[in-house]
Design a protein around this motif. Structure first.
Motif, PDB file in Angstrom:
ATOM      1  N   TYR A  80       0.849  -1.190   0.000  1.00 18.76           N
ATOM      2  CA  TYR A  80       0.000   0.000   0.000  1.00 18.76           C
ATOM      3  C   TYR A  80       0.884   1.240   0.000  1.00 18.76           C
ATOM      4  CZ  TYR A  80       0.836   0.534   5.037  1.00 18.76           C
ATOM      5  OH  TYR A  80       1.410   0.717   6.269  1.00 18.76           O
ATOM      6  N   LEU A  81       0.256   2.409  -0.123  1.00 14.45           N
ATOM      7  CA  LEU A  81       1.028   3.637  -0.272  1.00 14.45           C
ATOM      8  C   LEU A  81       0.631   4.688   0.766  1.00 14.45           C
ATOM      9  CD1 LEU A  81       0.690   3.837  -4.167  1.00 14.45           C
ATOM     10  CD2 LEU A  81       2.786   3.277  -2.925  1.00 14.45           C
ATOM     11  N   PRO A  82       1.094   4.536   1.987  1.00 15.63           N
ATOM     12  CA  PRO A  82       0.768   5.548   2.999  1.00 15.63           C
ATOM     13  C   PRO A  82       1.434   6.883   2.675  1.00 15.63           C
ATOM     14  CG  PRO A  82       2.409   4.023   3.843  1.00 15.63           C
ATOM     15  CD  PRO A  82       1.991   3.505   2.501  1.00 15.63           C
ATOM     16  N   ALA A  83       0.962   7.950   3.317  1.00 17.27           N
ATOM     17  CA  ALA A  83       1.450   9.308   3.030  1.00 17.27           C
ATOM     18  C   ALA A  83       2.970   9.402   3.125  1.00 17.27           C
ATOM     19  CB  ALA A  83       0.795  10.294   3.996  1.00 17.27           C
ATOM     20  N   GLU A  84       3.541   8.724   4.116  1.00  9.67           N
ATOM     21  CA  GLU A  84       4.994   8.799   4.323  1.00  9.67           C
ATOM     22  C   GLU A  84       5.758   8.268   3.115  1.00  9.67           C
ATOM     23  OE1 GLU A  84       2.740   7.708   6.326  1.00  9.67           O
ATOM     24  OE2 GLU A  84       2.934   8.859   8.170  1.00  9.67           O
ATOM     25  N   VAL A  85       5.206   7.226   2.508  1.00  8.67           N
ATOM     26  CA  VAL A  85       5.837   6.645   1.323  1.00  8.67           C
ATOM     27  C   VAL A  85       5.685   7.605   0.136  1.00  8.67           C
ATOM     28  CG1 VAL A  85       5.625   4.759  -0.359  1.00  8.67           C
ATOM     29  CG2 VAL A  85       5.568   4.248   2.089  1.00  8.67           C
ATOM     30  N   GLN A  86       4.511   8.176   0.018  1.00  9.05           N
ATOM     31  CA  GLN A  86       4.255   9.121  -1.077  1.00  9.05           C
ATOM     32  C   GLN A  86       5.220  10.310  -1.012  1.00  9.05           C
ATOM     33  OE1 GLN A  86       0.123  10.261  -1.490  1.00  9.05           O
ATOM     34  NE2 GLN A  86      -0.524   8.330  -0.608  1.00  9.05           N
ATOM     35  N   GLU A  87       5.492  10.750   0.222  1.00 10.70           N
ATOM     36  CA  GLU A  87       6.387  11.900   0.378  1.00 10.70           C
ATOM     37  C   GLU A  87       7.788  11.608  -0.143  1.00 10.70           C
ATOM     38  OE1 GLU A  87       6.089  12.978   4.530  1.00 10.70           O
ATOM     39  OE2 GLU A  87       3.968  13.414   4.218  1.00 10.70           O
ATOM     40  N   ILE A  88       8.264  10.401   0.133  1.00 10.18           N
ATOM     41  CA  ILE A  88       9.604  10.048  -0.338  1.00 10.18           C
ATOM     42  C   ILE A  88       9.627   9.972  -1.862  1.00 10.18           C
ATOM     43  CG2 ILE A  88      11.412   8.282  -0.296  1.00 10.18           C
ATOM     44  CD1 ILE A  88      10.297   7.582   2.532  1.00 10.18           C
ATOM     45  N   VAL A  89       8.598   9.367  -2.431  1.00 17.08           N
ATOM     46  CA  VAL A  89       8.524   9.268  -3.896  1.00 17.08           C
ATOM     47  C   VAL A  89       8.532  10.673  -4.499  1.00 17.08           C
ATOM     48  CG1 VAL A  89       7.043   8.596  -5.847  1.00 17.08           C
ATOM     49  CG2 VAL A  89       7.353   7.018  -3.925  1.00 17.08           C
ATOM     50  N   ALA A  90       7.716  11.559  -3.919  1.00 13.43           N
ATOM     51  CA  ALA A  90       7.615  12.925  -4.432  1.00 13.43           C
ATOM     52  C   ALA A  90       8.992  13.603  -4.421  1.00 13.43           C
ATOM     53  CB  ALA A  90       6.626  13.724  -3.590  1.00 13.43           C
ATOM     54  N   GLN A  91       9.660  13.447  -3.301  1.00 17.63           N
ATOM     55  CA  GLN A  91      10.964  14.072  -3.141  1.00 17.63           C
ATOM     56  C   GLN A  91      11.983  13.510  -4.130  1.00 17.63           C
ATOM     57  OE1 GLN A  91      12.184  13.629   1.001  1.00 17.63           O
ATOM     58  NE2 GLN A  91      14.271  13.300   0.264  1.00 17.63           N
ATOM     59  N   GLU A  92      11.964  12.197  -4.287  1.00 19.46           N
ATOM     60  CA  GLU A  92      12.970  11.557  -5.144  1.00 19.46           C
ATOM     61  C   GLU A  92      12.790  11.868  -6.618  1.00 19.46           C
ATOM     62  OE1 GLU A  92      15.756   9.751  -4.050  1.00 19.46           O
ATOM     63  OE2 GLU A  92      14.994  10.825  -2.297  1.00 19.46           O
ATOM     64  N   ILE A  93      11.520  11.896  -7.061  1.00 14.01           N
ATOM     65  CA  ILE A  93      11.351  12.118  -8.508  1.00 14.01           C
ATOM     66  C   ILE A  93      10.916  13.558  -8.822  1.00 14.01           C
ATOM     67  CG2 ILE A  93      10.907   9.651  -8.919  1.00 14.01           C
ATOM     68  CD1 ILE A  93       8.047  10.327  -9.526  1.00 14.01           C
ATOM     69  N   HIS A  94      11.056  14.402  -7.817  1.00 13.12           N
ATOM     70  CA  HIS A  94      10.862  15.842  -8.010  1.00 13.12           C
ATOM     71  C   HIS A  94       9.480  16.215  -8.537  1.00 13.12           C
ATOM     72  CE1 HIS A  94      15.123  15.663  -7.452  1.00 13.12           C
ATOM     73  NE2 HIS A  94      15.246  14.910  -8.535  1.00 13.12           N
ATOM     74  N   VAL A  95       8.452  15.676  -7.874  1.00 15.39           N
ATOM     75  CA  VAL A  95       7.092  16.156  -8.146  1.00 15.39           C
ATOM     76  C   VAL A  95       6.492  16.552  -6.795  1.00 15.39           C
ATOM     77  CG1 VAL A  95       6.723  14.715 -10.188  1.00 15.39           C
ATOM     78  CG2 VAL A  95       6.044  13.851  -7.964  1.00 15.39           C
ATOM     79  N   SER A  96       5.396  17.289  -6.831  1.00 10.92           N
ATOM     80  CA  SER A  96       4.832  17.733  -5.557  1.00 10.92           C
ATOM     81  C   SER A  96       4.115  16.574  -4.871  1.00 10.92           C
ATOM     82  CB  SER A  96       3.856  18.883  -5.789  1.00 10.92           C
ATOM     83  OG  SER A  96       2.733  18.404  -6.497  1.00 10.92           O
ATOM     84  N   VAL A  97       4.026  16.667  -3.545  1.00  7.53           N
ATOM     85  CA  VAL A  97       3.314  15.656  -2.772  1.00  7.53           C
ATOM     86  C   VAL A  97       1.849  15.619  -3.223  1.00  7.53           C
ATOM     87  CG1 VAL A  97       2.536  15.029  -0.439  1.00  7.53           C
ATOM     88  CG2 VAL A  97       4.862  15.870  -0.790  1.00  7.53           C
ATOM     89  N   ALA A  98       1.314  16.797  -3.548  1.00  5.68           N
ATOM     90  CA  ALA A  98      -0.081  16.883  -3.989  1.00  5.68           C
ATOM     91  C   ALA A  98      -0.305  16.099  -5.273  1.00  5.68           C
ATOM     92  CB  ALA A  98      -0.477  18.343  -4.192  1.00  5.68           C
ATOM     93  N   LYS A  99       0.683  16.143  -6.143  1.00  9.34           N
ATOM     94  CA  LYS A  99       0.568  15.429  -7.418  1.00  9.34           C
ATOM     95  C   LYS A  99       0.549  13.910  -7.168  1.00  9.34           C
ATOM     96  CE  LYS A  99       1.664  14.582 -11.864  1.00  9.34           C
ATOM     97  NZ  LYS A  99       1.663  15.003 -13.157  1.00  9.34           N
ATOM     98  N   VAL A 100       1.449  13.460  -6.303  1.00  9.59           N
ATOM     99  CA  VAL A 100       1.500  12.030  -5.986  1.00  9.59           C
ATOM    100  C   VAL A 100       0.174  11.604  -5.350  1.00  9.59           C
ATOM    101  CG1 VAL A 100       2.669  10.251  -4.625  1.00  9.59           C
ATOM    102  CG2 VAL A 100       4.004  12.072  -5.675  1.00  9.59           C
ATOM    103  N   TYR A 101      -0.277  12.395  -4.406  1.00  8.68           N
ATOM    104  CA  TYR A 101      -1.542  12.096  -3.724  1.00  8.68           C
ATOM    105  C   TYR A 101      -2.687  12.036  -4.731  1.00  8.68           C
ATOM    106  CZ  TYR A 101      -5.457  12.513  -0.501  1.00  8.68           C
ATOM    107  OH  TYR A 101      -6.625  12.296   0.176  1.00  8.68           O
ATOM    108  N   GLY A 102      -2.679  12.970  -5.663  1.00  7.21           N
ATOM    109  CA  GLY A 102      -3.726  13.021  -6.686  1.00  7.21           C
ATOM    110  C   GLY A 102      -3.762  11.740  -7.505  1.00  7.21           C
ATOM    111  N   VAL A 103      -2.585  11.251  -7.864  1.00 10.00           N
ATOM    112  CA  VAL A 103      -2.516  10.026  -8.670  1.00 10.00           C
ATOM    113  C   VAL A 103      -2.967   8.821  -7.844  1.00 10.00           C
ATOM    114  CG1 VAL A 103      -0.886   8.434  -9.784  1.00 10.00           C
ATOM    115  CG2 VAL A 103      -0.759  10.875 -10.274  1.00 10.00           C
ATOM    116  N   VAL A 104      -2.502   8.762  -6.610  1.00 10.53           N
ATOM    117  CA  VAL A 104      -2.837   7.623  -5.746  1.00 10.53           C
ATOM    118  C   VAL A 104      -4.348   7.534  -5.513  1.00 10.53           C
ATOM    119  CG1 VAL A 104      -2.606   6.700  -3.391  1.00 10.53           C
ATOM    120  CG2 VAL A 104      -0.588   7.500  -4.620  1.00 10.53           C
ATOM    121  N   THR A 105      -4.971   8.694  -5.336  1.00 11.03           N
ATOM    122  CA  THR A 105      -6.408   8.661  -5.052  1.00 11.03           C
ATOM    123  C   THR A 105      -7.240   8.541  -6.325  1.00 11.03           C
ATOM    124  OG1 THR A 105      -6.321  11.071  -4.919  1.00 11.03           O
ATOM    125  CG2 THR A 105      -6.374   9.882  -2.850  1.00 11.03           C
ATOM    126  N   PHE A 106      -6.650   8.881  -7.461  1.00  9.15           N
ATOM    127  CA  PHE A 106      -7.410   8.807  -8.713  1.00  9.15           C
ATOM    128  C   PHE A 106      -7.564   7.370  -9.206  1.00  9.15           C
ATOM    129  CE2 PHE A 106      -7.795   8.884 -13.354  1.00  9.15           C
ATOM    130  CZ  PHE A 106      -8.915   9.691 -13.484  1.00  9.15           C
TER     131      PHE A 106
END
Ligand code: FES
Length: 161
Positions: free
Chosen positions: A43-69
């Protein structure tokens, strides 16, 4: 969609970073990265999403948007006994909706959630290839056919021990 707080271990963080790296830390690979990460963690908890966002240089909001979509991403760990209700056409026609409602009621959760004790989680599936047995429900790797709303309690009871 509700979330839970998790504390990631050092090696988990490293593993997420490695996955991002294997996709060249490319923002265009966000979905593939998330897919791979979910495959590892379940699964993809917020903490995991934050690391992904940071590593691939996208906003946390963008990652969250994709995960929830996309419905195949989840922010909640699977229960010990994941309940999947087939909502493919054949099952739908034969009352899968009512069966699903009954599971929601009995478990007190919505689709995509887990019970607080971590025992059950609830998801919907597309046709699982057993249309002759519609409506079909799977709990873990056990398959139930011709499930009626009345039968939901009995199915859950099997996992009470
Ligand atoms: S639609 Fe449910 S098994 Fe085919």
């Amino acid at each position: 969609m509700s979330s839970i707080k998790v504390k990631l271990k050092e090696k988990d963080v490293q593993q997420i970073k490695d996955i991002c790296k294997s996709f060249g830390n490319n923002p265009g690979e966000l979905i593939n990265v998330l897919h791979k990460v979910q495959g590892v963690f379940g699964y993809l908890p917020a903490e995991v999403q934050e690391i992904v966002a940071q590593e691939i240089h996208v906003s946390v909001a963008k990652v969250y948007g994709v995960v929830t979509f996309y419905s195949f991403f989840t922010m909640i760990p699977k229960g010990k006994y994941p309940v999947s209700v087939c909502t493919g056409t054949a099952c739908y026609v034969r009352g899968a909706e009512k069966v699903l409602e009954e599971f929601k009621k009995e478990l007190g959760i919505k689709v995509g959630e887990s019970t607080p004790d971590g025992k059950f989680s609830l998801t919907c599936l597309r046709c699982v290839g057993a249309c002759g047995l519609a409506p079909v429900v799977m709990v873990g790797n056990k398959t139930y056919g011709r499930v009626s709303p009345d039968g939901v309690k009995d199915i859950l009871k099997e996992f009470d021990a």
